[in-house]
Structure formats: C-alpha cells, structure tokens
Design a protein around this motif. Structure first.
Motif, PDB file in Angstrom:
ATOM      1  N   LEU A  18       5.915  -2.851 -12.901  1.00 55.26           N
ATOM      2  CA  LEU A  18       4.750  -3.216 -12.427  1.00 55.26           C
ATOM      3  C   LEU A  18       3.808  -3.059 -13.834  1.00 55.26           C
ATOM      4  CD1 LEU A  18       4.430  -1.034  -9.104  1.00 55.26           C
ATOM      5  CD2 LEU A  18       4.726  -3.585  -9.690  1.00 55.26           C
ATOM      6  N   ILE A  19       4.331  -2.744 -14.859  1.00 52.32           N
ATOM      7  CA  ILE A  19       3.419  -2.860 -15.989  1.00 52.32           C
ATOM      8  C   ILE A  19       3.454  -4.403 -16.322  1.00 52.32           C
ATOM      9  CG2 ILE A  19       3.278  -2.216 -18.485  1.00 52.32           C
ATOM     10  CD1 ILE A  19       4.815   0.319 -18.011  1.00 52.32           C
ATOM     11  N   ALA A  20       2.478  -4.678 -16.322  1.00 54.69           N
ATOM     12  CA  ALA A  20       2.139  -6.361 -16.726  1.00 54.69           C
ATOM     13  C   ALA A  20       2.207  -6.670 -18.323  1.00 54.69           C
ATOM     14  CB  ALA A  20       0.620  -6.726 -16.257  1.00 54.69           C
ATOM     15  N   ASN A  21       3.256  -7.359 -18.524  1.00 51.99           N
ATOM     16  CA  ASN A  21       3.320  -7.944 -20.148  1.00 51.99           C
ATOM     17  C   ASN A  21       2.739  -9.383 -20.346  1.00 51.99           C
ATOM     18  OD1 ASN A  21       4.955  -5.702 -21.512  1.00 51.99           O
ATOM     19  ND2 ASN A  21       6.758  -6.306 -20.022  1.00 51.99           N
ATOM     20  N   TYR A  22       2.054  -9.946 -19.447  1.00 48.64           N
ATOM     21  CA  TYR A  22       1.647 -11.350 -19.499  1.00 48.64           C
ATOM     22  C   TYR A  22       0.600 -11.181 -18.333  1.00 48.64           C
ATOM     23  CZ  TYR A  22       5.395 -12.332 -22.277  1.00 48.64           C
ATOM     24  OH  TYR A  22       6.544 -12.344 -23.082  1.00 48.64           O
ATOM     25  N   VAL A  24      -1.882 -12.932 -15.382  1.00 46.71           N
ATOM     26  CA  VAL A  24      -1.802 -13.907 -14.300  1.00 46.71           C
ATOM     27  C   VAL A  24      -2.491 -15.446 -14.731  1.00 46.71           C
ATOM     28  CG1 VAL A  24      -2.446 -14.777 -12.082  1.00 46.71           C
ATOM     29  CG2 VAL A  24      -1.620 -12.546 -12.562  1.00 46.71           C
ATOM     30  N   ASN A  25      -1.968 -16.392 -14.509  1.00 45.43           N
ATOM     31  CA  ASN A  25      -2.596 -17.634 -14.629  1.00 45.43           C
ATOM     32  C   ASN A  25      -2.518 -18.642 -13.374  1.00 45.43           C
ATOM     33  OD1 ASN A  25      -3.802 -19.836 -16.151  1.00 45.43           O
ATOM     34  ND2 ASN A  25      -1.843 -20.659 -17.111  1.00 45.43           N
ATOM     35  N   PRO A  26      -3.502 -19.268 -13.043  1.00 43.91           N
ATOM     36  CA  PRO A  26      -4.939 -18.937 -13.558  1.00 43.91           C
ATOM     37  C   PRO A  26      -5.653 -17.610 -13.174  1.00 43.91           C
ATOM     38  CG  PRO A  26      -4.802 -20.194 -11.404  1.00 43.91           C
ATOM     39  CD  PRO A  26      -3.499 -20.069 -11.734  1.00 43.91           C
ATOM     40  N   LYS A  27      -6.535 -17.266 -13.879  1.00 42.72           N
ATOM     41  CA  LYS A  27      -7.109 -16.043 -13.656  1.00 42.72           C
ATOM     42  C   LYS A  27      -7.529 -15.549 -12.266  1.00 42.72           C
ATOM     43  CE  LYS A  27      -8.745 -15.916 -18.640  1.00 42.72           C
ATOM     44  NZ  LYS A  27      -9.775 -15.359 -19.236  1.00 42.72           N
ATOM     45  N   GLU A  28      -7.892 -16.560 -11.659  1.00 46.28           N
ATOM     46  CA  GLU A  28      -8.460 -16.221 -10.229  1.00 46.28           C
ATOM     47  C   GLU A  28      -7.305 -15.826  -9.251  1.00 46.28           C
ATOM     48  OE1 GLU A  28      -9.141 -18.714 -12.084  1.00 46.28           O
ATOM     49  OE2 GLU A  28     -11.189 -19.374 -11.889  1.00 46.28           O
ATOM     50  N   ASN A  29      -6.420 -15.866  -9.650  1.00 49.09           N
ATOM     51  CA  ASN A  29      -5.216 -15.234  -8.831  1.00 49.09           C
ATOM     52  C   ASN A  29      -4.812 -13.970  -8.903  1.00 49.09           C
ATOM     53  OD1 ASN A  29      -4.949 -17.981  -7.852  1.00 49.09           O
ATOM     54  ND2 ASN A  29      -2.773 -18.539  -8.633  1.00 49.09           N
ATOM     55  N   ALA A  30      -5.733 -13.312  -9.902  1.00 42.13           N
ATOM     56  CA  ALA A  30      -5.181 -11.862 -10.008  1.00 42.13           C
ATOM     57  C   ALA A  30      -5.521 -10.884  -8.765  1.00 42.13           C
ATOM     58  CB  ALA A  30      -5.804 -11.265 -11.185  1.00 42.13           C
ATOM     59  N   LYS A  31      -4.897 -10.092  -8.326  1.00 47.81           N
ATOM     60  CA  LYS A  31      -5.060  -9.298  -7.317  1.00 47.81           C
ATOM     61  C   LYS A  31      -6.198  -8.165  -7.486  1.00 47.81           C
ATOM     62  CE  LYS A  31      -1.390  -7.971  -4.973  1.00 47.81           C
ATOM     63  NZ  LYS A  31       0.398  -7.417  -4.846  1.00 47.81           N
ATOM     64  N   LEU A  32      -7.069  -8.062  -6.278  1.00 50.28           N
ATOM     65  CA  LEU A  32      -8.290  -7.371  -6.394  1.00 50.28           C
ATOM     66  C   LEU A  32      -8.112  -6.266  -5.134  1.00 50.28           C
ATOM     67  CD1 LEU A  32     -10.859  -6.547  -7.957  1.00 50.28           C
ATOM     68  CD2 LEU A  32     -11.929  -8.191  -6.427  1.00 50.28           C
ATOM     69  N   LEU A  33      -8.037  -4.901  -5.456  1.00 47.82           N
ATOM     70  CA  LEU A  33      -8.191  -3.821  -4.403  1.00 47.82           C
ATOM     71  C   LEU A  33      -9.452  -3.621  -4.164  1.00 47.82           C
ATOM     72  CD1 LEU A  33      -5.715  -0.994  -3.982  1.00 47.82           C
ATOM     73  CD2 LEU A  33      -8.174  -0.741  -3.558  1.00 47.82           C
ATOM     74  N   VAL A  34     -10.174  -3.696  -2.948  1.00 42.79           N
ATOM     75  CA  VAL A  34     -11.572  -3.306  -2.915  1.00 42.79           C
ATOM     76  C   VAL A  34     -11.536  -2.134  -2.045  1.00 42.79           C
ATOM     77  CG1 VAL A  34     -13.946  -4.262  -2.073  1.00 42.79           C
ATOM     78  CG2 VAL A  34     -12.063  -5.889  -3.031  1.00 42.79           C
ATOM     79  N   SER A 191     -12.626  -7.374 -18.573  1.00 42.82           N
ATOM     80  CA  SER A 191     -13.249  -8.430 -18.610  1.00 42.82           C
ATOM     81  C   SER A 191     -12.272  -9.800 -18.788  1.00 42.82           C
ATOM     82  CB  SER A 191     -14.213  -8.520 -19.956  1.00 42.82           C
ATOM     83  OG  SER A 191     -15.023  -7.863 -19.654  1.00 42.82           O
ATOM     84  N   LEU A 192     -11.003  -9.654 -19.158  1.00 45.32           N
ATOM     85  CA  LEU A 192     -10.106 -10.507 -19.038  1.00 45.32           C
ATOM     86  C   LEU A 192      -9.806 -11.423 -17.843  1.00 45.32           C
ATOM     87  CD1 LEU A 192      -7.365  -8.715 -21.275  1.00 45.32           C
ATOM     88  CD2 LEU A 192      -9.344  -9.913 -22.250  1.00 45.32           C
ATOM     89  N   HIS A 193     -10.326 -10.769 -16.962  1.00 42.87           N
ATOM     90  CA  HIS A 193      -9.992 -11.652 -15.586  1.00 42.87           C
ATOM     91  C   HIS A 193     -11.027 -12.773 -15.256  1.00 42.87           C
ATOM     92  CE1 HIS A 193      -7.284  -8.791 -13.797  1.00 42.87           C
ATOM     93  NE2 HIS A 193      -8.087  -7.676 -14.173  1.00 42.87           N
ATOM     94  N   TYR A 335      -2.788  -6.268 -18.969  1.00 44.71           N
ATOM     95  CA  TYR A 335      -2.515  -7.740 -18.164  1.00 44.71           C
ATOM     96  C   TYR A 335      -2.547  -7.677 -16.768  1.00 44.71           C
ATOM     97  CZ  TYR A 335      -2.262 -10.309 -22.740  1.00 44.71           C
ATOM     98  OH  TYR A 335      -2.883 -10.713 -24.154  1.00 44.71           O
ATOM     99  N   GLY A 336      -3.018  -6.615 -16.125  1.00 50.53           N
ATOM    100  CA  GLY A 336      -2.641  -6.449 -14.640  1.00 50.53           C
ATOM    101  C   GLY A 336      -3.804  -6.682 -13.798  1.00 50.53           C
ATOM    102  N   ASP A 337      -3.694  -6.137 -12.613  1.00 50.49           N
ATOM    103  CA  ASP A 337      -4.766  -6.593 -11.601  1.00 50.49           C
ATOM    104  C   ASP A 337      -5.772  -5.557 -11.849  1.00 50.49           C
ATOM    105  OD1 ASP A 337      -3.272  -8.741 -10.521  1.00 50.49           O
ATOM    106  OD2 ASP A 337      -1.884  -7.267  -9.658  1.00 50.49           O
TER     107      ASP A 337
END
Length: 342
Positions: A18-22, A24-34, A191-193, A335-337
């Motif tokens: 679960l450690i992100a090495n790269y 997500v592309n596109p950025k909008e697809n990154a998961k978000l827990l609210v 900010s990378l998201h 590089y994660g969510d």
C-alpha cells in the motif's frame, strides 16, 4: 501518562504493497476518504468530486518548490559520496549549508561533483549533519547560484520509503503545479493531487491563497521520545503574504491543503509572525486554534504528521480511519491517496 502523549500509541501496521511508489494518473482519480466531525459521517470518493464536497471556505496552498537536493560525487581518494542538501545557514558570514553525507568525511576535506562543483567540509554537526561551503571553479556559491547548478546536476529527493531511484517523471510529479519558491527538499504532498482544471474549478467558488514553507528533511525525522511532548520539532523557513495574513486574522473558514500549510497557519495564529522559522508541533494536547478543515495524505506510523492529524480528530479516531483506509486499499504516503477532515 495520557495515552495521547505516548509514542507507541501512534503505531499501526501498513502492508508494504500500500506504499505508493508512483502517483495516480490522472490526478482526479486519486481516492479521497472524507470524515465529517460533527456528524461523524465517513464516505469514500475521488478528487474529481472535491469541488462538490467543500463547504464555504478559503483554501490555502504551500507554493514552495522542491530543489534537486541529492547529488553524487567523489572524494579526493576516489571513493564515492552522496550528498543531500538540507538548508542554508541564513546568518552565516559566507554562504554555508547544512547537508547530510553518505560516507565518511573530515573537516577541511573537499568533495568533487559534476560541473566543477566542490564542497568543503566546514564543521561536523550533531545528528549526522555537516556544514559545508560550495564552490564552482573556486568561486563561492550563494543559495541562488547553488540551486541553479543543482537543477542541472542534482536528483529529485524522493522520500526514503520510495524504494527506487528518481526518474524524469518525478521532476514533474514530485512538484505541485503552482510551486514557485525554491527551497524545499520534500514536497508538500497533499498539493500534488491538484491539476490546473481542479484549481480552476475550485476558483469559481472559493478564494485561493498561497503561503510558503520550505519543507525540510526533518519532516521524515523519527519521534524517538516515548513522551511525545519531549520531541524537539524541526524548524523550517516560512513566509505568509499580507493578503493571506488578513484572511487568517478574519473569521473566514479555512481549508489547509497539507500539514505544512496547517503548521504555518497555526504558527502565525499563535505568534503573528509573517516570516521566520516555524517549529510548531501539533498533537492532541496542542490542537489547532484557527484552521477549520484539513486535506492531507496518509502518514507514517509514530510520525509528527500523524500526530498533527490526531490534533484535529483525536488519536483514536485517526487510527480508526487509517485502519479503514488500509481495509479499503488506499495508497499511502507521498504519492498516495488522501483524507479530507471537515
């Protein structure tokens, strides 16, 4: 002792995969827990929906820019050396820099790098740090000249938990799209998201402000005191523009994008200093007094960053959300969510 002050109570087990090495592309697809604190409601979405979730608030970003802080060279003996630039000493008579060096060095030793860059060891500091002076063709380099040269010969300083060498994609990926003030050796990763389109969408409903905090390598420094209040927090240079200060001084709700923004806002709220060095350590016994909402990535166990998140929602709730994120296969670290706390 209160469990919120005990280091071992901030631990959790993360599966290596679960450690992100790269990113997500596109950025909008990154998961978000609210997580909504008032209702205790939790839901899962993606960054594509962020603009529809946010309440009325001003949004603050950190516009620091990551320098190519890692360089490889040789000693006069021919032995290989790796140097990691941390930060300049701002009050020195001549330009000196704090660096970390892999390999043994002694005072007055000269190290050799590409483009006729040399580094002279001035002092052996505590914690494995060294004070050095940089020269090119025997001319001393100030901060701006050094950064320009590092841009040609240096490497992006990926975090220690990303077990690969940097590549050309990292030059773009490990940098926010609004990065402009050189000086960070780690990215403000929340900010990378954000893509240009996302910023434009947010701008339609929200005022956006920037401040600068040059993220130092201390962000990865382990907390080693079992009583976390005894931890000596690292110090990082910051600057807040006047207009941003006015918003912090107002009653407008604020969303901080990332832990670096949060510490800067909260440091200003306590000191009213617009520029200087921030060493604020937020944890459940020192919670935020000004910032209302937080968007942040998932952080290392027992780190000052997970303690900062706990300062908003409490340690137990923080760890419950991390357990849920692991169960739902969220990607962790730089590089994660991410998680949004409302």
């Amino acid at each position: 002792m209160n469990e919120d002050l005990i280091l071992s109570y901030y631990d959790y087990i993360l599966p290596q995969e679960l450690i992100a090495n790269y990113p997500v592309n596109p950025k909008e697809n990154a998961k978000l827990l609210v997580y909504e604190r008032k209702s205790q409601k939790i839901f899962h979405t993606t960054f594509a929906n962020l603009k529809d979730i946010l309440p009325d608030c001003a949004i603050f970003f950190n516009d620091t820019k990551v320098i190519k802080a890692r360089i490889y060279g040789k000693k006069s003996s021919g032995g290989k050396i790796e140097l990691f630039l941390h930060q300049p000493f701002l009050n020195s008579e001549k330009p000196n820099f704090m660096v970390q060096i892999k390999g043994r060095v002694k005072i007055n030793e000269i190290l050799y790098f590409e483009k006729n860059l040399t580094a002279e060891i001035i002092e052996i500091l505590e914690d494995g740090m060294r004070k050095v002076c940089f020269y090119q063709n025997d001319k001393i380099l100030d901060t701006n000249k050094l950064y320009k040269l590092l841009d040609q010969i240096g490497h992006i300083p990926l975090p220690p938990y990303i077990k690969r060498t940097d590549n050309t994609d990292d030059i773009k990926d490990y940098q926010s799209i609004f990065a402009k003030n050189l000086g960070a050796v780690a990215a403000p990763t929340a900010s990378l998201h954000f893509s240009e389109d996302m910023i434009n969408d947010l701008n339609k409903k929200h005022e956006i402000y920037h401040l600068t905090l040059h993220v130092g390598a201390g962000t990865f420094k382990n907390v080693e005191c079992e009583n976390i209040q005894e931890h000596k927090m690292h110090s990082e240079f910051f600057n807040i523009p006047k207009k941003a200060c006015e918003i912090i001084d107002s009653k407008k709700p604020i969303l901080g994008i990332g832990t670096t923004v949060t510490r800067t806002i909260e440091y200003y709220a306590r000191t009213h200093k617009e520029s200087g060095f921030c060493d604020l350590f937020l944890h459940p016994n020192n919670p935020p007094i000004r910032q209302n909402y937080l968007l942040t990535n998932f952080h290392l166990p027992k780190s000052t960053l997970i303690m900062l998140v706990s300062s908003f929602i409490g340690r137990e709730q923080c760890l419950k959300l991390y357990e849920l994120a692991i169960k739902e296969k969220y990607r962790f670290y730089s590089y994660g969510d991410a998680m949004l706390i409302l």
